[in-house]
Design a protein around this motif. Structure first.
Motif, PDB file in Angstrom:
ATOM      1  N   PRO A  27      52.735 -52.172 -43.579  1.00  9.69           N
ATOM      2  CA  PRO A  27      53.416 -53.141 -42.714  1.00  9.69           C
ATOM      3  C   PRO A  27      52.782 -53.265 -41.325  1.00  9.69           C
ATOM      4  N   ARG A  28      52.650 -54.504 -40.874  1.00  8.18           N
ATOM      5  CA  ARG A  28      52.087 -54.775 -39.557  1.00  8.18           C
ATOM      6  C   ARG A  28      52.901 -54.111 -38.462  1.00  8.18           C
ATOM      7  N   ALA A  29      54.212 -53.947 -38.675  1.00  8.36           N
ATOM      8  CA  ALA A  29      55.080 -53.324 -37.680  1.00  8.36           C
ATOM      9  C   ALA A  29      54.674 -51.884 -37.382  1.00  8.36           C
ATOM     10  N   LEU A  30      53.916 -51.252 -38.287  1.00  6.90           N
ATOM     11  CA  LEU A  30      53.445 -49.886 -38.062  1.00  6.90           C
ATOM     12  C   LEU A  30      52.103 -49.856 -37.340  1.00  6.90           C
ATOM     13  N   GLY A  31      51.665 -51.009 -36.842  1.00  2.00           N
ATOM     14  CA  GLY A  31      50.393 -51.063 -36.126  1.00  2.00           C
ATOM     15  C   GLY A  31      49.207 -51.167 -37.051  1.00  2.00           C
ATOM     16  N   SER A  32      49.411 -51.652 -38.283  1.00  4.50           N
ATOM     17  CA  SER A  32      48.336 -51.740 -39.265  1.00  4.50           C
ATOM     18  C   SER A  32      47.515 -53.004 -39.071  1.00  4.50           C
ATOM     19  N   SER A  33      46.189 -52.857 -39.083  1.00  3.01           N
ATOM     20  CA  SER A  33      45.288 -54.001 -38.995  1.00  3.01           C
ATOM     21  C   SER A  33      44.719 -54.369 -40.359  1.00  3.01           C
ATOM     22  N   LEU A  34      45.129 -53.663 -41.411  1.00  2.00           N
ATOM     23  CA  LEU A  34      44.616 -53.912 -42.753  1.00  2.00           C
ATOM     24  C   LEU A  34      45.191 -55.215 -43.308  1.00  2.00           C
ATOM     25  N   GLU A  35      44.318 -56.203 -43.536  1.00  4.28           N
ATOM     26  CA  GLU A  35      44.731 -57.494 -44.055  1.00  4.28           C
ATOM     27  C   GLU A  35      44.052 -57.768 -45.389  1.00  4.28           C
ATOM     28  N   ASP A  69      56.344 -43.539 -30.549  1.00  2.00           N
ATOM     29  CA  ASP A  69      56.522 -44.812 -29.866  1.00  2.00           C
ATOM     30  C   ASP A  69      55.634 -45.905 -30.480  1.00  2.00           C
ATOM     31  N   VAL A  70      55.711 -46.035 -31.797  1.00  2.00           N
ATOM     32  CA  VAL A  70      54.952 -47.055 -32.519  1.00  2.00           C
ATOM     33  C   VAL A  70      55.806 -48.320 -32.587  1.00  2.00           C
ATOM     34  N   ARG A  71      55.418 -49.339 -31.824  1.00  2.20           N
ATOM     35  CA  ARG A  71      56.169 -50.586 -31.752  1.00  2.20           C
ATOM     36  C   ARG A  71      55.444 -51.688 -32.509  1.00  2.20           C
ATOM     37  N   ASP A  72      56.185 -52.708 -32.875  1.00  3.42           N
ATOM     38  CA  ASP A  72      55.626 -53.831 -33.618  1.00  3.42           C
ATOM     39  C   ASP A  72      54.666 -54.602 -32.716  1.00  3.42           C
ATOM     40  N   PRO A  73      53.367 -54.638 -33.026  1.00  2.10           N
ATOM     41  CA  PRO A  73      52.411 -55.323 -32.140  1.00  2.10           C
ATOM     42  C   PRO A  73      52.572 -56.838 -32.134  1.00  2.10           C
ATOM     43  N   ARG A  74      53.349 -57.395 -33.066  1.00  2.24           N
ATOM     44  CA  ARG A  74      53.554 -58.841 -33.104  1.00  2.24           C
ATOM     45  C   ARG A  74      54.551 -59.293 -32.049  1.00  2.24           C
ATOM     46  N   GLN A 284      45.519 -49.294 -31.372  1.00  4.65           N
ATOM     47  CA  GLN A 284      44.526 -50.360 -31.416  1.00  4.65           C
ATOM     48  C   GLN A 284      44.816 -51.213 -32.653  1.00  4.65           C
ATOM     49  N   PRO A 285      45.937 -51.930 -32.646  1.00  9.93           N
ATOM     50  CA  PRO A 285      46.414 -52.589 -33.862  1.00  9.93           C
ATOM     51  C   PRO A 285      45.557 -53.743 -34.357  1.00  9.93           C
ATOM     52  N   ASP A 286      44.559 -54.161 -33.579  1.00  9.89           N
ATOM     53  CA  ASP A 286      43.694 -55.258 -34.012  1.00  9.89           C
ATOM     54  C   ASP A 286      42.285 -54.791 -34.363  1.00  9.89           C
ATOM     55  N   ALA A 287      42.043 -53.492 -34.287  1.00  9.36           N
ATOM     56  CA  ALA A 287      40.711 -52.964 -34.597  1.00  9.36           C
ATOM     57  C   ALA A 287      40.471 -52.977 -36.103  1.00  9.36           C
ATOM     58  N   ASP A 288      39.232 -53.186 -36.492  1.00 13.14           N
ATOM     59  CA  ASP A 288      38.866 -53.158 -37.906  1.00 13.14           C
ATOM     60  C   ASP A 288      38.924 -51.706 -38.374  1.00 13.14           C
ATOM     61  N   GLY A 289      39.846 -51.414 -39.265  1.00  9.66           N
ATOM     62  CA  GLY A 289      40.046 -50.028 -39.683  1.00  9.66           C
ATOM     63  C   GLY A 289      39.241 -49.604 -40.884  1.00  9.66           C
TER      64      GLY A 289
END
Length: 312
Positions: A27-35, A69-74, A284-289
């Motif tokens: 989930p993106r709410a966990l700071g995931s950049s995997l798309e 303190d992991v917040r939804d980056p959206r 770094q929620p937008d970094a290529d993981g």
């Protein structure tokens, strides 16, 4: 990376048009950049409502999101996640939560008793905001409001700690992540395989899981401090990687917040073990993981060496 093909990983139908929005297996709410782009629009929406949200509501997930303190980056002003460990109410029913350090936070509330209105707030700013809300409503009714008293009080809330772990929703999330990332690394034919079909049944099954007809999974658990896997990433980072589990089966292991581990078998047909892995950083929620399991191991070795032999 936009995935080619027409078969949706989540429903197994030829539903992809090439214009789908990205789906986040983690989930993106966990700071995931995997798309991934192997999921049709209706399945993307369904999974968000029926798998992602129940998973995010699970106590174990909320505890670790609050702790780190992991917040939804959206969300431009993402709210801090309240830990279910610290959650209580005052005698008047005003909610009180606390952060990971135990600092309490009183949630504002408007208490009405006939024509008398009482506002409880944790700051003057919040009190003014709630007062303005009451004022607008009263004026819309053709009435006026008069503030008669202001004061500061200390409250002693009753704090409850009811924490549970929903194995069913963790199993459904494991299947969803496995479908999303396996569709990223395997040929499109995998999406119509028996393994993918079994994962879809598990992801969509709201009932308690049974092992009959479904791939073997790794139940969620918390890694002890001395477990070597805990050094693969630094909390609150997440990691995903493939490995040979047993016989000819390949499994996907998911590590959340650097310490919560679970997983799922993705292939039983003896396909080569994918080298791709992911290191996802909520900071770094937008970094290529994208990375490899070897790179995760190398990073863990370097961190271990620096801890054992610090620079002079």
């Amino acid at each position: 990376m936009r995935q080619a093909g027409v078969v949706c990983a989540y429903c197994g139908q030829e539903a992809l048009t090439g214009t789908e929005p990205p789906e986040h297996p983690v989930p993106r709410a966990l700071g995931s950049s995997l798309e991934v782009f192997s999921v049709c629009g209706p399945c993307n929406t369904w999974a968000g409502e029926n798998v992602d949200q129940p998973f995010l509501d699970d106590d174990w997930v909320r505890i670790h999101r609050s702790l780190h303190d992991v917040r939804d980056p959206r969300r431009r002003r993402g709210r801090a996640i309240a830990s279910p460990i610290f959650d209580g109410f005052t005698d008047e029913g005003v909610r009180v939560t606390a952060d990971a350090n135990g600092r309490p936070r009183l949630h504002g509330r408007i208490i009405e008793n006939g024509d008398e209105v009482r506002i409880v707030a944790n700051s003057q700013e919040q009190a003014d905001m709630l007062l303005e809300r009451v004022r607008r409503r009263v004026e819309a009714e053709g009435k006026a409001i008069q503030v008669t008293d202001r004061g500061h009080d200390q409250v002693r809330p009753r704090v409850t700690s009811r924490v549970s772990l929903d194995f069913v929703i963790w199993g459904r999330m494991a299947a969803k992540i496995a479908l999303g990332v396996a569709a990223e690394v395997y040929p499109e034919e995998w999406r119509t395989s028996m393994d993918a079909a079994a994962l879809r049944r598990q992801m969509r099954d709201p009932k308690p899981l049974s092992s009959e007809g479904k791939p073997m999974g790794l139940k969620p658990g918390r890694l002890e401090a001395d477990n070597r896997l805990r050094n693969l990433v630094l909390a609150p980072q997440h990691a995903l990687w493939f490995s040979r589990w047993r016989e000819e089966s390949t499994g996907l292991t998911v590590l959340l917040f650097g310490e919560l581990v679970f997983g799922q078998i993705v292939d039983t047909a003896g396909l080569p073990v994918p080298e791709m892995a992911w290191r996802l950083d909520p900071n770094q929620p937008d970094a290529d993981g994208r990375t490899t399991f070897r790179a995760l191991i190398d990073g863990a070795v370097r961190r271990s060496a620096s801890q054992n032999y610090p620079e002079a």
